[in-house]
Design a protein around this motif. Structure first.
Motif, PDB file in Angstrom:
ATOM      1  N   ASP A 132      77.954  36.828 -10.767  1.00 38.34           N
ATOM      2  CA  ASP A 132      78.620  38.133 -10.871  1.00 38.34           C
ATOM      3  C   ASP A 132      77.761  39.103 -11.672  1.00 38.34           C
ATOM      4  N   GLY A 133      78.075  40.396 -11.545  1.00 36.52           N
ATOM      5  CA  GLY A 133      77.352  41.404 -12.294  1.00 36.52           C
ATOM      6  C   GLY A 133      77.519  41.224 -13.786  1.00 36.52           C
TER       7      GLY A 133
ATOM      8  N   ARG B 219      67.286  35.408 -19.909  1.00 37.23           N
ATOM      9  CA  ARG B 219      66.186  36.188 -20.463  1.00 37.23           C
ATOM     10  C   ARG B 219      65.392  35.295 -21.415  1.00 37.23           C
ATOM     11  N   PRO B 220      64.070  35.222 -21.260  1.00 36.82           N
ATOM     12  CA  PRO B 220      63.318  34.191 -22.000  1.00 36.82           C
ATOM     13  C   PRO B 220      63.147  34.483 -23.481  1.00 36.82           C
TER      14      PRO B 220
ATOM     15  N   GLU C 218      71.837  45.349 -16.230  1.00 40.29           N
ATOM     16  CA  GLU C 218      71.689  45.298 -14.781  1.00 40.29           C
ATOM     17  C   GLU C 218      71.458  43.862 -14.329  1.00 40.29           C
ATOM     18  N   GLY C 219      71.811  43.584 -13.073  1.00 38.86           N
ATOM     19  CA  GLY C 219      71.621  42.248 -12.528  1.00 38.86           C
ATOM     20  C   GLY C 219      72.813  41.348 -12.782  1.00 38.86           C
ATOM     21  N   THR C 220      72.623  40.071 -12.510  1.00 36.96           N
ATOM     22  CA  THR C 220      73.718  39.113 -12.639  1.00 36.96           C
ATOM     23  C   THR C 220      73.867  38.604 -14.064  1.00 36.96           C
ATOM     24  N   LEU C 221      75.030  38.028 -14.325  1.00 34.70           N
ATOM     25  CA  LEU C 221      75.266  37.420 -15.632  1.00 34.70           C
ATOM     26  C   LEU C 221      74.285  36.277 -15.868  1.00 34.70           C
TER      27      LEU C 221
END
Length: 348
Positions: free
Chosen positions: A211-212, A226-227, A217-220
């Protein structure tokens, strides 16, 4: 000689040696781009050779660290977003080394799965190579283990091992004293800790990983992957500039548990929570789980991925140096007499 039974092969048992060889060939270009002075041999041998003298060390002390990425890996597998967990793997090891005052030199990985998918494994290892490039260390080898019956479906496990070096008299922490300024380097989100709680909170929310994302922005799932930020190069630059007494990688245990690891007996830390804004991912997690401030601060980095204890007379210069290196630098508090971490202000 035959005993009349069918001639089974290793492949029949679920292990494809050819696939492993194909993976090594595919990742060679990624490993090659991480080459640095000191590398004597890389992929393909029984062991990796490294010459510390060629890396500039006459009388080095070697420092080693090993780690994984925890259950963040579960989200990566479930979403098939595999490109960044390798960066996490390197960061979790290399960021620890710089806290000792060491420069990461070379890295090895361990990738274990039930059935080797060369394409998926290569995406992971290419991420490891990217992490090595960010840390300035060489990807010199590793192990790919195909173990049918141990891992189901697309599951795999990942671990890393990094070796660094430092001059014999350069070990950190040292000379930490009351009055030292605590500088925080902003994190890039969750990094690689607290994911068992994160996954529990996602399961209890109204959102799925595809889902958003409510805050980006982008998906959950993509936002949660995120690294981990690699602090090695700016950390080493700060150490070499002088005035850094200690660094603490804010991983499991958060500020509450990791700051005391760099403080001598009889010293504590005073941290001002008003010194930075809580990144939105942490606000969302706190709201979803009803997590109080104490729980947040001992589980997550809460926006500070690395903390430095520095000489007060050098604090301004080091802030400038770190900012010029691309870091968001926060003055989060002071080293104090006493013990433990005392917080003022509000985490918001």
């Amino acid at each position: 000689m035959s005993n009349g039974r069918n001639g089974l092969t290793y492949a029949d048992a679920g292990v494809d040696i050819d696939a492993g060889n194909a993976l090594v060939e595919r990742i060679k270009p990624a490993a090659k781009r991480t080459a640095r002075p000191g590398v004597m041999s890389g992929l393909g041998g029984f062991g990796a050779l490294f010459d510390p003298r060629a890396a500039g060390y006459e009388d080095p002390v070697l420092v080693a660290a090993t780690d994984g990425v925890g259950t963040k890996l579960r989200i990566a597998i479930d979403t098939d977003h595999l490109e960044t967990v390798g960066i996490d793997l390197v960061a979790m090891c290399a960021n620890d080394l710089v806290c000792q005052g060491a420069e990461p030199l070379f890295f090895l990985d361990y990738f274990a799965t039930g059935k080797l998918d060369t394409g998926r494994a290569a995406r992971v290892v290419e991420g490891i190579a990217e992490g090595c490039a960010r840390a300035g260390c060489a990807l010199t080898g590793g192990e790919t283990a195909e173990m049918p019956g141990m891992y189901g479906g697309a599951d795999f496990d990942l671990a890393g091992f990094c070796v660094g070096a430092m001059a014999r008299d350069a070990a950190l922490p040292r000379d930490v004293a009351a009055g030292d300024v605590l500088l925080g380097l902003a994190s890039d989100g969750l990094h690689s800790n607290g994911y068992s709680l994160v996954r529990r909170l996602v399961q209890g929310s109204a959102l799925g990983l595809d889902d958003g994302c409510p805050w980006a922005e982008g998906t959950l799932g993509a936002a949660l992957l995120r690294p981990t930020r690699v602090y090695v190069k700016p950390g080493l630059a700060a150490i070499r500039a002088g005035g850094v007494h200690a660094l603490a990688h804010i991983t499991g245990g958060g500020l509450t548990e990791n700051l005391p690891r760099i403080l001598p007996e009889g010293l504590g830390a005073a941290v001002d929570l008003d010194a930075w804004a809580l990144p939105p991912v942490f606000g969302w997690l706190a709201a979803e789980g009803g997590l109080d401030t104490a729980e947040m601060l001992k589980t997550f980095n809460c926006g500070v991925g690395m903390a430095l204890a520095v000489d007060p007379d050098r604090a301004a210069a080091l802030r400038d140096l770190l900012a010029q290196a691309g870091e968001t630098v926060l003055e989060i508090g002071r080293v104090t007499e006493g013990q433990g971490v005392a917080y003022t202000g509000r985490l918001a």
